[in-house]
Design a protein around this motif. Structure first.
Motif, short mmCIF file in Angstrom:
data_model
loop_
_atom_site.label_atom_id
_atom_site.label_comp_id
_atom_site.label_asym_id
_atom_site.label_seq_id
_atom_site.Cartn_x
_atom_site.Cartn_y
_atom_site.Cartn_z
N THR A 89 -8.76 -0.54 -1.10
CA THR A 89 -9.44 -1.43 -2.03
C THR A 89 -10.68 -2.03 -1.37
O THR A 89 -10.90 -1.88 -0.16
CB THR A 89 -8.52 -2.56 -2.48
OG1 THR A 89 -8.19 -3.38 -1.33
CG2 THR A 89 -7.24 -2.02 -3.09
N GLY A 90 -11.46 -2.72 -2.17
CA GLY A 90 -12.67 -3.34 -1.65
C GLY A 90 -12.39 -4.35 -0.55
O GLY A 90 -13.22 -4.54 0.35
N ASP A 91 -11.21 -4.98 -0.61
CA ASP A 91 -10.88 -5.98 0.42
C ASP A 91 -9.97 -5.41 1.49
O ASP A 91 -9.37 -6.17 2.26
CB ASP A 91 -10.25 -7.22 -0.22
CG ASP A 91 -8.98 -6.90 -0.99
OD1 ASP A 91 -8.37 -7.84 -1.53
OD2 ASP A 91 -8.61 -5.72 -1.06
N GLY A 92 -9.85 -4.07 1.55
CA GLY A 92 -9.19 -3.44 2.68
C GLY A 92 -7.71 -3.15 2.55
O GLY A 92 -7.09 -2.64 3.49
N ARG A 93 -7.13 -3.45 1.38
CA ARG A 93 -5.72 -3.10 1.21
C ARG A 93 -5.59 -1.60 1.03
O ARG A 93 -6.46 -0.95 0.47
CB ARG A 93 -5.15 -3.84 0.01
CG ARG A 93 -4.95 -5.34 0.25
CD ARG A 93 -4.54 -6.02 -1.02
NE ARG A 93 -5.64 -6.04 -2.00
CZ ARG A 93 -5.45 -6.07 -3.30
NH1 ARG A 93 -4.23 -6.06 -3.81
NH2 ARG A 93 -6.50 -6.09 -4.11
N THR A 94 -4.48 -1.04 1.53
CA THR A 94 -4.28 0.40 1.49
C THR A 94 -2.99 0.76 0.78
O THR A 94 -2.05 -0.02 0.72
CB THR A 94 -4.27 0.99 2.90
OG1 THR A 94 -3.22 0.38 3.66
CG2 THR A 94 -5.60 0.77 3.60
N LEU A 95 -2.97 1.98 0.25
CA LEU A 95 -1.79 2.50 -0.42
C LEU A 95 -1.72 3.98 -0.11
O LEU A 95 -2.75 4.67 -0.11
CB LEU A 95 -1.92 2.28 -1.93
CG LEU A 95 -0.75 2.74 -2.80
CD1 LEU A 95 0.49 1.88 -2.52
CD2 LEU A 95 -1.12 2.68 -4.28
N TYR A 96 -0.51 4.49 0.13
CA TYR A 96 -0.33 5.90 0.50
C TYR A 96 0.76 6.54 -0.34
O TYR A 96 1.73 5.89 -0.73
CB TYR A 96 0.07 6.02 1.97
CG TYR A 96 -0.94 5.47 2.94
CD1 TYR A 96 -0.89 4.15 3.37
CD2 TYR A 96 -1.96 6.29 3.42
CE1 TYR A 96 -1.83 3.66 4.25
CE2 TYR A 96 -2.90 5.80 4.31
CZ TYR A 96 -2.83 4.48 4.72
OH TYR A 96 -3.77 3.99 5.60
N GLU A 97 0.59 7.84 -0.57
CA GLU A 97 1.69 8.57 -1.17
C GLU A 97 2.78 8.72 -0.11
O GLU A 97 2.50 8.76 1.09
CB GLU A 97 1.24 9.93 -1.69
CG GLU A 97 0.86 10.95 -0.64
CD GLU A 97 0.94 12.38 -1.15
OE1 GLU A 97 1.55 12.64 -2.21
OE2 GLU A 97 0.41 13.25 -0.46
N GLU A 98 4.00 8.83 -0.56
CA GLU A 98 5.14 8.79 0.36
C GLU A 98 5.09 9.86 1.45
O GLU A 98 5.36 9.54 2.62
CB GLU A 98 6.44 8.89 -0.43
CG GLU A 98 7.68 8.47 0.34
CD GLU A 98 7.67 7.02 0.76
OE1 GLU A 98 7.16 6.17 0.00
OE2 GLU A 98 8.14 6.73 1.88
N PRO A 99 4.75 11.11 1.15
CA PRO A 99 4.80 12.15 2.19
C PRO A 99 3.85 11.94 3.37
O PRO A 99 4.03 12.56 4.42
CB PRO A 99 4.44 13.43 1.44
CG PRO A 99 4.79 13.15 0.03
CD PRO A 99 4.47 11.69 -0.16
N VAL A 100 2.83 11.11 3.20
CA VAL A 100 1.86 10.95 4.29
C VAL A 100 1.99 9.60 4.99
O VAL A 100 1.30 9.35 5.97
CB VAL A 100 0.41 11.14 3.80
CG1 VAL A 100 0.27 12.45 3.04
CG2 VAL A 100 -0.07 9.97 2.95
N LYS A 101 2.87 8.75 4.50
CA LYS A 101 3.04 7.43 5.11
C LYS A 101 3.43 7.58 6.57
O LYS A 101 4.31 8.37 6.91
CB LYS A 101 4.12 6.64 4.37
CG LYS A 101 3.64 5.98 3.11
CD LYS A 101 4.76 5.14 2.49
CE LYS A 101 4.29 4.45 1.22
NZ LYS A 101 5.39 3.67 0.59
#
Length: 111
Positions: free
Chosen positions: A52-64
């Motif tokens: 996100t613009g403020d640096g929050r991240t999200l990943y799909e499960e297989p790459v976490k």
């Protein structure tokens, strides 16, 4: 006009690492949510990670735990650090921002 260009793909052995980059122009980079997607032969394009613009991240499960998304606002570059690569990570990787896509970069992981 938003332009995105990915680079950094290539051939790597399983267990290896690659860092993808996405150069962006034509948008307010700092505050824009950006993502990485990938598409394997015969499969639909799938989400990999976003920041996100403020640096929050999200990943799909297989790459976490293996992949890390980051951005350099000064250079207007989006990154995807990929570690412990698996053969199933083989795909064309795309950068996305505001509904715009780059041409993609091929990642091939050999066993």
């Amino acid at each position: 006009q938003v332009q995105l260009v990915e680079s950094g793909g290539g051939l790597v052995q399983a267990g290896g690492s690659l860092r993808l980059s996405c150069a962006a122009s034509g948008m307010i980079f700092d505050s824009t949510e950006m993502g990485w997607y990938r598409q394997s032969p015969g499969k639909q394009r799938e989400f990999v990670a976003l920041i996100t613009g403020d640096g929050r991240t999200l990943y799909e499960e297989p790459v976490k735990g293996r992949f890390a998304i980051s951005k350099d606002n000064a250079k207007k570059l989006l990154y995807l650090q990929m570690n412990k690569l698996k053969t199933e990570d083989t795909a064309v990787y795309y950068c996305e921002a505001e509904g715009n896509w780059g041409p993609g970069t091929q990642v091939t992981v050999s066993s």
